[in-house]
Design a protein around this motif. Structure first.
Motif, PDB file in Angstrom:
ATOM      1  N   UNK A  29     -12.814 -21.563  24.218  1.00  0.00           N
ATOM      2  CA  UNK A  29     -13.645 -20.981  23.154  1.00  0.00           C
ATOM      3  C   UNK A  29     -15.038 -20.582  23.645  1.00  0.00           C
ATOM      4  N   UNK A  30     -15.462 -21.043  24.820  1.00  0.00           N
ATOM      5  CA  UNK A  30     -16.820 -20.799  25.329  1.00  0.00           C
ATOM      6  C   UNK A  30     -17.891 -21.253  24.359  1.00  0.00           C
ATOM      7  N   UNK A  31     -17.596 -22.260  23.563  1.00  0.00           N
ATOM      8  CA  UNK A  31     -18.623 -22.703  22.626  1.00  0.00           C
ATOM      9  C   UNK A  31     -18.620 -24.227  22.513  1.00  0.00           C
ATOM     10  N   UNK A  32     -19.734 -24.843  22.954  1.00  0.00           N
ATOM     11  CA  UNK A  32     -19.762 -26.298  22.828  1.00  0.00           C
ATOM     12  C   UNK A  32     -19.954 -26.719  21.382  1.00  0.00           C
ATOM     13  N   UNK A  33     -20.516 -25.844  20.552  1.00  0.00           N
ATOM     14  CA  UNK A  33     -20.668 -26.186  19.133  1.00  0.00           C
ATOM     15  C   UNK A  33     -19.300 -26.252  18.453  1.00  0.00           C
ATOM     16  N   UNK A  34     -18.449 -25.265  18.738  1.00  0.00           N
ATOM     17  CA  UNK A  34     -17.117 -25.285  18.122  1.00  0.00           C
ATOM     18  C   UNK A  34     -16.302 -26.458  18.640  1.00  0.00           C
TER      19      UNK A  34
ATOM     20  N   UNK B 117     -35.106 -23.582  28.811  1.00  0.00           N
ATOM     21  CA  UNK B 117     -34.223 -22.561  28.262  1.00  0.00           C
ATOM     22  C   UNK B 117     -32.872 -23.152  27.870  1.00  0.00           C
ATOM     23  N   UNK B 118     -32.367 -24.096  28.663  1.00  0.00           N
ATOM     24  CA  UNK B 118     -31.056 -24.643  28.305  1.00  0.00           C
ATOM     25  C   UNK B 118     -31.175 -25.518  27.061  1.00  0.00           C
ATOM     26  N   UNK B 119     -32.342 -26.117  26.854  1.00  0.00           N
ATOM     27  CA  UNK B 119     -32.551 -26.881  25.618  1.00  0.00           C
ATOM     28  C   UNK B 119     -32.549 -25.922  24.430  1.00  0.00           C
ATOM     29  N   UNK B 120     -33.168 -24.769  24.647  1.00  0.00           N
ATOM     30  CA  UNK B 120     -33.295 -23.810  23.544  1.00  0.00           C
ATOM     31  C   UNK B 120     -32.055 -22.962  23.325  1.00  0.00           C
ATOM     32  N   UNK B 121     -31.109 -22.965  24.287  1.00  0.00           N
ATOM     33  CA  UNK B 121     -29.949 -22.071  24.148  1.00  0.00           C
ATOM     34  C   UNK B 121     -29.009 -22.551  23.049  1.00  0.00           C
ATOM     35  N   UNK B 122     -28.488 -21.600  22.295  1.00  0.00           N
ATOM     36  CA  UNK B 122     -27.522 -21.965  21.256  1.00  0.00           C
ATOM     37  C   UNK B 122     -26.189 -22.287  21.924  1.00  0.00           C
ATOM     38  N   UNK B 123     -25.399 -23.144  21.240  1.00  0.00           N
ATOM     39  CA  UNK B 123     -24.138 -23.568  21.854  1.00  0.00           C
ATOM     40  C   UNK B 123     -23.010 -22.601  21.510  1.00  0.00           C
ATOM     41  N   UNK B 124     -23.232 -21.342  21.772  1.00  0.00           N
ATOM     42  CA  UNK B 124     -22.241 -20.315  21.437  1.00  0.00           C
ATOM     43  C   UNK B 124     -21.998 -19.425  22.655  1.00  0.00           C
ATOM     44  N   UNK B 125     -20.893 -18.644  22.643  1.00  0.00           N
ATOM     45  CA  UNK B 125     -20.618 -17.819  23.818  1.00  0.00           C
ATOM     46  C   UNK B 125     -21.782 -16.896  24.170  1.00  0.00           C
ATOM     47  N   UNK B 126     -22.096 -16.844  25.447  1.00  0.00           N
ATOM     48  CA  UNK B 126     -23.083 -15.876  25.930  1.00  0.00           C
ATOM     49  C   UNK B 126     -24.536 -16.227  25.689  1.00  0.00           C
ATOM     50  N   UNK B 127     -24.812 -17.389  25.097  1.00  0.00           N
ATOM     51  CA  UNK B 127     -26.203 -17.731  24.794  1.00  0.00           C
ATOM     52  C   UNK B 127     -27.030 -17.911  26.065  1.00  0.00           C
ATOM     53  N   UNK B 128     -26.377 -18.415  27.104  1.00  0.00           N
ATOM     54  CA  UNK B 128     -27.082 -18.673  28.359  1.00  0.00           C
ATOM     55  C   UNK B 128     -27.726 -17.422  28.924  1.00  0.00           C
ATOM     56  N   UNK B 129     -27.081 -16.289  28.699  1.00  0.00           N
ATOM     57  CA  UNK B 129     -27.600 -15.037  29.239  1.00  0.00           C
ATOM     58  C   UNK B 129     -28.904 -14.629  28.558  1.00  0.00           C
TER      59      UNK B 129
ATOM     60  N   UNK C 232     -18.258 -13.655  31.166  1.00  0.00           N
ATOM     61  CA  UNK C 232     -17.346 -14.406  30.285  1.00  0.00           C
ATOM     62  C   UNK C 232     -16.608 -15.546  31.012  1.00  0.00           C
ATOM     63  N   UNK C 233     -15.950 -15.267  32.145  1.00  0.00           N
ATOM     64  CA  UNK C 233     -15.283 -16.393  32.815  1.00  0.00           C
ATOM     65  C   UNK C 233     -16.263 -17.496  33.231  1.00  0.00           C
ATOM     66  N   UNK C 234     -17.472 -17.100  33.636  1.00  0.00           N
ATOM     67  CA  UNK C 234     -18.450 -18.128  34.021  1.00  0.00           C
ATOM     68  C   UNK C 234     -18.919 -18.902  32.797  1.00  0.00           C
ATOM     69  N   UNK C 235     -19.021 -18.212  31.668  1.00  0.00           N
ATOM     70  CA  UNK C 235     -19.396 -18.866  30.413  1.00  0.00           C
ATOM     71  C   UNK C 235     -18.356 -19.931  30.061  1.00  0.00           C
ATOM     72  N   UNK C 236     -17.071 -19.578  30.235  1.00  0.00           N
ATOM     73  CA  UNK C 236     -16.002 -20.527  29.919  1.00  0.00           C
ATOM     74  C   UNK C 236     -16.154 -21.789  30.766  1.00  0.00           C
ATOM     75  N   UNK C 237     -16.457 -21.562  32.044  1.00  0.00           N
ATOM     76  CA  UNK C 237     -16.555 -22.726  32.942  1.00  0.00           C
ATOM     77  C   UNK C 237     -17.814 -23.541  32.694  1.00  0.00           C
ATOM     78  N   UNK C 238     -18.937 -22.856  32.436  1.00  0.00           N
ATOM     79  CA  UNK C 238     -20.160 -23.655  32.253  1.00  0.00           C
ATOM     80  C   UNK C 238     -20.104 -24.420  30.933  1.00  0.00           C
ATOM     81  N   UNK C 239     -19.352 -23.893  29.955  1.00  0.00           N
ATOM     82  CA  UNK C 239     -19.223 -24.631  28.690  1.00  0.00           C
ATOM     83  C   UNK C 239     -18.447 -25.936  28.902  1.00  0.00           C
ATOM     84  N   UNK C 240     -17.470 -25.910  29.808  1.00  0.00           N
ATOM     85  CA  UNK C 240     -16.738 -27.153  30.132  1.00  0.00           C
ATOM     86  C   UNK C 240     -17.721 -28.202  30.657  1.00  0.00           C
ATOM     87  N   UNK C 241     -18.629 -27.753  31.531  1.00  0.00           N
ATOM     88  CA  UNK C 241     -19.599 -28.700  32.097  1.00  0.00           C
ATOM     89  C   UNK C 241     -20.572 -29.175  31.012  1.00  0.00           C
TER      90      UNK C 241
END
Ligand code: ASP
Length: 442
Positions: free
Chosen positions: A285-290, A360-372, A401-410
């Motif tokens: 899902x690329x979303x830690x919130x979901x 920035x990582x504290x401020x990032x939303x837990x949704x796909x693509x927020x890190x960018x 997108x694939x990197x987002x999927x992986x970083x969300x796992x971490x």
């Protein structure tokens, strides 16, 4: 009623694998892409919505119950301080791993001027990129203490009506939980019982929703495959950058295993197995919130962390602790400097990256693509030329997108690891008692 023996993570993995194959098959058949959009992707969306639907009630119920059960507020303070300290430490570690990896591997060297030009042409007027830059601009122009202001809702019901207000809901729940400790027991008990019951019911909803997970991940992954179309040459030249991020993320997993072993004194592979459905969902899902409801269910019922700890550590972590995202930001920022602005590669700028990527990582939303989006803020803090921002994002957009999927796992693994370590340190890690959806069904 336990007829089904295959473990959930295997079912999810099979669903993901079939989704991957299915995606490629649909790409080959006429109007296959449209079929996926029209008939398959919605099932993934429904599943993610179901999880998001229960996130706020779950945080509210479990946090109020968790905090009010603590009996003494000093305990809460020690859980809070340990959590924040561990979150900051793991994030700084993640950023440092990212910086070391990107400086050693030098992925920027593999990108030619021709590729940059090609990316500039194909992506720099891309609406999604323009949108990310303008959202970042709005974030940056806020007063410095705005993050504190943003934590305190002016209307708690309004806060609860928007999943991106998770910190506001957490604030209210902690406040109410503490208040319940301060009023007479007989007055507090009825409200505590209500939230306890709500919490139990919602965790059962997680079990029920997860029955659908193997099919939903099929839809989510198939959709990612048909959506990700890219120029093979560009993808190839970005491979070294992607590889650097992935190496960093794998090292981060190793780091979690080591600290888990040292502080929790249990087998880290056992731990990963218990939380694997949450990790697989984070990936799909690329979303830690979901993923949060599943993370909470796994950490409480399958790892044995007491609700008093998990109800605070995990929701806070989903919003403020993003080790994968911060590692990625460090790698991406330096990679962009290597390709587009080598004169900005000095030591002080790398230190600035540690600080800004942390914030920035504290401020990032837990949704796909927020890190960018937050990456733009990191780059601006370095004095990166504004006119080069669109091409900078274009550079990393193709494989985001694939990197987002992986970083969300971490991100999710980091939260679960910290929750377990904090629980162990305050004597709140018990023998896990997994519950099945049909435990009470006759
Ligand atoms: N997708 C990430 C998460 O939800 C955030 C990001 O790195 O974009 O955790």
């Amino acid at each position: 009623m336990k007829k089904n023996k295959l473990a959930l993570h295997w079912k999810i993995l099979i669903g993901m694998f079939l989704g991957l194959i299915g995606g490629f098959v649909f790409l080959k058949i006429p109007s296959g892409k449209q079929i996926v959009f029209d008939w398959i992707a919605p099932w993934g969306k429904i599943f993610v919505n179901l999880l998001k639907m229960i996130a706020i009630p779950l945080i509210l119920a479990s946090l109020i119950k968790g905090v009010s059960d603590l009996k003494d507020i000093a305990k809460f303070k020690s859980i809070g301080l340990r959590t924040i300290a561990l979150y900051i430490t793991t994030t700084i570690f993640a950023i440092s791993i990212g910086l070391i990896a990107v400086n050693l591997i030098q992925p920027g060297n593999g990108v030619s001027q021709a590729t940059v030009n090609q990316l500039e042409n194909s992506y720099s007027s891309n609406k999604k990129i323009e949108n990310k830059i303008s959202v970042a601009q709005q974030q940056k122009n806020k007063p410095k203490l705005q993050f504190l202001v943003d934590m305190v809702p002016d209307n708690v019901f309004k806060a609860m009506s928007n999943n991106s207000n998770m910190l506001q809901v957490i604030f209210f729940a902690i406040f109410l939980g503490i208040t319940l400790i301060l009023i007479p027991e007989h007055k507090a008990q009825p409200l505590k019982d209500i939230f306890d019951s709500l919490n139990e019911a919602i965790l059962k909803m997680v079990d029920l929703i997860m029955l659908f997970a193997p099919y939903a991940v099929f839809a989510l992954i198939a959709n990612v495959v048909v959506e990700t179309t890219g120029d093979a040459e560009i993808l190839w030249s970005l491979l070294r950058y992607g590889f650097t991020v992935i190496i960093g993320l794998i090292l981060m997993l190793g780091f979690y295993m080591i600290i888990f072993k040292i502080f929790v004194k249990k087998n880290p592979f056992w731990f990963f197995k218990q939380i694997s459905p949450a990790q697989l969902l984070a990936f799909s899902s690329s979303s830690s919130a979901a993923t949060l409801p599943v993370t909470m269910e796994r950490v409480e019922e399958h790892v044995g962390v007491d609700k008093e700890v998990s109800s605070f550590v995990l929701p806070v972590g989903a919003t403020v602790n993003m080790d994968g995202t911060s590692l990625y930001q460090a790698v991406a920022a330096v990679f962009i400097l290597q390709v587009l602005w080598p004169e900005g590669l000095g030591f002080t700028n790398q230190l600035t990256i540690i600080l800004t990527a942390l914030l920035a990582s504290i401020g990032a939303a837990a949704v796909p693509g927020a890190g960018m989006i937050m990456l733009v803020i990191v780059l601006e803090a370095l004095g990166f030329p504004a006119e080069k921002l669109p091409v900078a994002l274009a550079l990393i957009f193709a494989i985001d997108r694939p990197l987002d999927m992986m970083r969300t796992v971490i991100n999710v693994t980091g939260d679960a690891t910290v929750a377990t370590i904090v629980a162990k340190s305050v004597g709140k890690l018990h023998q896990p008692k997994p519950k099945e959806w049909d435990d009470h069904l006759n």
